[in-house]
Design a protein around this motif. Structure first.
Motif, PDB file in Angstrom:
ATOM      1  N   UNK A 105       0.812  -1.209   0.000  1.00  0.00           N
ATOM      2  CA  UNK A 105       0.000   0.000   0.000  1.00  0.00           C
ATOM      3  C   UNK A 105       0.851   1.266   0.000  1.00  0.00           C
ATOM      4  N   UNK A 106       2.098   1.142   0.372  1.00  0.00           N
ATOM      5  CA  UNK A 106       3.035   2.262   0.293  1.00  0.00           C
ATOM      6  C   UNK A 106       3.462   2.420  -1.159  1.00  0.00           C
ATOM      7  N   UNK A 107       2.970   3.460  -1.837  1.00  0.00           N
ATOM      8  CA  UNK A 107       3.270   3.669  -3.255  1.00  0.00           C
ATOM      9  C   UNK A 107       4.746   3.960  -3.497  1.00  0.00           C
ATOM     10  N   UNK A 108       5.443   4.375  -2.461  1.00  0.00           N
ATOM     11  CA  UNK A 108       6.873   4.655  -2.595  1.00  0.00           C
ATOM     12  C   UNK A 108       7.708   3.378  -2.557  1.00  0.00           C
ATOM     13  N   UNK A 109       7.099   2.292  -2.127  1.00  0.00           N
ATOM     14  CA  UNK A 109       7.824   1.037  -2.029  1.00  0.00           C
ATOM     15  C   UNK A 109       8.107   0.484  -3.417  1.00  0.00           C
ATOM     16  N   UNK A 110       9.357   0.193  -3.668  1.00  0.00           N
ATOM     17  CA  UNK A 110       9.748  -0.463  -4.909  1.00  0.00           C
ATOM     18  C   UNK A 110      10.214  -1.869  -4.575  1.00  0.00           C
ATOM     19  N   UNK A 143       5.931  -6.556 -10.916  1.00  0.00           N
ATOM     20  CA  UNK A 143       4.586  -6.960 -11.350  1.00  0.00           C
ATOM     21  C   UNK A 143       3.778  -7.502 -10.170  1.00  0.00           C
ATOM     22  N   UNK A 144       4.430  -8.223  -9.282  1.00  0.00           N
ATOM     23  CA  UNK A 144       3.750  -8.741  -8.103  1.00  0.00           C
ATOM     24  C   UNK A 144       3.201  -7.596  -7.255  1.00  0.00           C
ATOM     25  N   UNK A 145       4.011  -6.563  -7.036  1.00  0.00           N
ATOM     26  CA  UNK A 145       3.527  -5.398  -6.284  1.00  0.00           C
ATOM     27  C   UNK A 145       2.344  -4.754  -6.998  1.00  0.00           C
ATOM     28  N   UNK A 146       2.434  -4.622  -8.322  1.00  0.00           N
ATOM     29  CA  UNK A 146       1.327  -4.053  -9.099  1.00  0.00           C
ATOM     30  C   UNK A 146       0.055  -4.877  -8.933  1.00  0.00           C
ATOM     31  N   UNK A 147       0.190  -6.194  -8.957  1.00  0.00           N
ATOM     32  CA  UNK A 147      -0.976  -7.064  -8.816  1.00  0.00           C
ATOM     33  C   UNK A 147      -1.618  -6.934  -7.440  1.00  0.00           C
ATOM     34  N   UNK A 176     -12.855   4.660  -6.215  1.00  0.00           N
ATOM     35  CA  UNK A 176     -11.655   4.394  -7.004  1.00  0.00           C
ATOM     36  C   UNK A 176     -10.457   4.650  -6.107  1.00  0.00           C
ATOM     37  N   UNK A 177      -9.691   3.633  -5.862  1.00  0.00           N
ATOM     38  CA  UNK A 177      -8.498   3.759  -5.032  1.00  0.00           C
ATOM     39  C   UNK A 177      -7.275   3.775  -5.934  1.00  0.00           C
ATOM     40  N   UNK A 178      -6.310   4.578  -5.568  1.00  0.00           N
ATOM     41  CA  UNK A 178      -5.081   4.680  -6.349  1.00  0.00           C
ATOM     42  C   UNK A 178      -3.916   4.324  -5.447  1.00  0.00           C
ATOM     43  N   UNK A 179      -3.277   3.203  -5.746  1.00  0.00           N
ATOM     44  CA  UNK A 179      -2.120   2.772  -4.959  1.00  0.00           C
ATOM     45  C   UNK A 179      -0.912   2.745  -5.833  1.00  0.00           C
TER      46      UNK A 179
END
Length: 79
Positions: free
Chosen positions: A22-27, A56-60, A76-79
């Protein structure tokens, strides 16, 4: 190899239970650094086990959470 399996299990817990995606900064690179596993090694393991690479796993996971929130609340949630 056991250490890699332990790290893989920790990755599963961090994603499933802690929802760190859920942390969008996480790569995926940062996540691998936390786990002390080279990106190419974890990517290879994920590709073998799940058929996707780490990013891709994080995106999924993020897309799944957004779909869940949309279904529950109509937002609409944006993560």
């Amino acid at each position: 190899m056991d250490n890699l399996n332990e790290r893989y299990e920790l990755l599963e817990r961090l994603l499933d239970e802690e929802k760190i995606y859920l942390d969008r900064e996480l790569t995926f690179s940062r996540l691998c650094a936390w786990l002390n596993v080279p990106v190419v090694v974890m990517d290879s393991l994920l590709m073998h086990e799940l058929g996707v690479d780490g990013e891709r796993l994080l995106e999924l996971f993020r897309a799944g959470e957004a779909a869940r929130l949309h279904e529950l609340y109509g937002i609409e949630a944006f993560f």
